[in-house]
Design an enzyme around this catalytic site. Structure first.
Site, short mmCIF file in Angstrom:
data_model
loop_
_atom_site.label_atom_id
_atom_site.label_comp_id
_atom_site.label_asym_id
_atom_site.label_seq_id
_atom_site.Cartn_x
_atom_site.Cartn_y
_atom_site.Cartn_z
N HIS A 1 -4.53 63.00 40.44
CA HIS A 1 -5.50 62.63 41.47
C HIS A 1 -5.18 63.27 42.82
CE1 HIS A 1 -6.56 58.66 39.19
NE2 HIS A 1 -7.33 59.64 38.80
N ASN B 1 -16.22 70.66 37.03
CA ASN B 1 -15.19 69.76 36.49
C ASN B 1 -15.55 69.53 35.03
OD1 ASN B 1 -13.44 67.73 35.78
ND2 ASN B 1 -14.02 66.34 37.43
N ARG C 1 -11.86 72.31 38.82
CA ARG C 1 -10.82 71.30 38.77
C ARG C 1 -9.97 71.57 37.51
NH1 ARG C 1 -10.66 65.42 36.26
NH2 ARG C 1 -8.75 64.67 37.20
N ARG D 1 -5.82 52.07 30.68
CA ARG D 1 -4.39 52.41 30.64
C ARG D 1 -3.55 51.25 31.14
NH1 ARG D 1 -5.84 57.62 33.67
NH2 ARG D 1 -6.40 59.12 32.03
N GLU E 1 -13.87 65.09 46.28
CA GLU E 1 -13.06 66.12 45.64
C GLU E 1 -13.81 67.44 45.52
OE1 GLU E 1 -10.60 64.48 42.20
OE2 GLU E 1 -12.06 62.87 42.51
#
Length: 410
Positions: free
Chosen positions: A188, A7, A98, A249, A395
């Site tokens: 996600h 990743n 990823r 965010r 993940e």
């Protein structure tokens, strides 16, 4: 099969080495041989490593770029020091990457080919902060291991390609979608899919019978409604900015605010967008930090008003999305908490679920408090008809399994 999972970020590289194959996937007996991350790539990098025994070691090394980082990593993984049992690069059979954005083209994980690489490059305008670095990881792995080692791209957006047209479209002039593909993509997806799959194993539910709401709560946050194993709605949109309140965010906001702030503050639209992405959310409201642990401590120890306000906004927005998805799905079996906050903040889980007794959900506070540090399990009372669970996301394991399937053609 030994799969190296990568990743790659702008100056970071997270990794895991997984031994898996079709039989291990079926039996859930995959082995995690090593994992860790590299930070500050481009200078004196900080490297965190864990071998099969889980023991943590830290060190530094001068890593000028992503290629140098992957070279260092491959050398360590195949050394006796790592404890993986791997002795040569030839024992790394595939690499799973990823990749954040696959647009409308990719609805599943695929082997990397020149055509796939060009497609990922084409998506850079949709994910300029992520796809270039994901590509750098792909190129670095190809250089380090050779063109003969298969590489697989696992897309964050792929899981949400099952959204119906009336769900993924925005109510803007339709030609803007046709010309520029302005729509909800969601993100996600690898985490939401991983969590829903693991819950099926824990609950014994068949895929066709599953109706769950997954909450990935970390520095980035998103909600997903999953029916029959497929995403039917998700909170992130055209970019990861939309939806829940996050670390930095804003989440949902009136679009007219952008032009208003730009005029009042003398900012360009890109500067306003940067403000909403990196200076808002928990950090912007509290004025202190984007770390939920620190905000909870400030609220407890100093009764800080803005820390409490940021926490209240975070929990309220998540609860509002749960209510919306319950209506859209016609009910659900469970709410699943994942991500750094979702897995390790019992107080936040309890506050999000507070007020949902009317739909049959009551938190078991003793069970909830015990579920931290990687523990999984149910945190609602035995008589709750809408259950709440903590299911840590994995993940990297999902990426490794997808890589195995893509390489085997299954």
């Amino acid at each position: 099969m030994h799969v190296l999972v990568l990743n790659a970020g702008s100056a970071t590289l997270k990794f895991q080495v997984v031994r898996t194959d079709r039989a291990r996937i079926a039996d859930n007996t995959d082995e995690k041989l090593a994992r860790g991350q590299m930070e500050r790539i481009g200078g004196e990098s900080v490297i965190t490593l864990r071998g099969p025994d889980g023991a943590l070691t830290r060190r530094t090394a001068p890593l000028r770029d992503m290629h140098a980082a992957v070279e260092w990593l491959v050398s360590w993984v195949t050394s006796a020091e790592s404890g993986t049992g791997l002795t040569s690069r030839a024992e790394l059979h595939a690499v799973g990457h990823r990749v954040v954005h696959g647009g409308e083209r990719f609805s599943e994980s695929v082997r990397v080919t020149p055509d796939v690489t060009r497609a990922i490059e084409d998506m850079i305008e949709l994910a300029p902060l992520h796809n270039p670095h994901n590509l750098a990881g792909i190129h670095a792995a190809q250089r380090a291991l050779g063109e003969g080692v298969p590489q697989v791209a696992v897309f964050d957006t792929a899981f949400h390609q099952t959204l119906a047209e009336h769900v993924y479209l925005y109510a803007i002039p339709y030609p803007l979608y046709r010309r520029h593909r302005v729509r909800r993509y969601g993100f996600h997806g690898t985490s939401h899919r991983s969590v829903a799959y693991r819950w099926r194993q824990l609950s014994g539910k068949a895929k066709a019978d599953v109706r769950v709401i997954t909450l990935h709560l970390g520095n980035g946050c998103s909600a997903c409604a999953i029916v029959g194993g497929e995403s039917v709605d998700t909170s992130m949109g055209f970019t990861p900015l939309e939806g829940l309140v996050m670390g930095t965010r804003s989440g949902d906001i009136d679009a007219a605010v952008l032009d208003y702030i730009a005029g009042k503050e003398g900012l360009s639209l890109p500067q306003v967008e940067a403000l909403l992405n990196s200076q808002s959310g928990l950090l912007g409201v509290s004025g202190l930090t984007n770390d939920m642990r620190d905000l909870l401590a400030e609220a407890r120890e100093h009764d800080d008003r803005r820390a409490k306000l940021a926490i209240d906004m975070f929990c309220y927005r998540a609860r509002k999305y749960i209510g919306a998805y319950l209506a859209a799905m016609g009910g659900a079996d469970a709410i699943l908490f994942a991500g750094g906050i979702g897995e390790n903040a019992p107080e936040i889980r309890a506050r999000i679920c507070d007020g949902l007794q009317w739909v049959g959900l009551t938190i078991d506070h003793a069970a909830n408090d015990a579920l931290q540090d990687g523990r999984e399990g149910r945190c609602s009372t035995a008589n709750s008809t809408l259950e709440a669970w903590v299911v840590p996301t994995d993940e990297e394991l999902l990426i490794a399994r997808d890589t195995c399937r893509a390489v085997d053609g299954t």
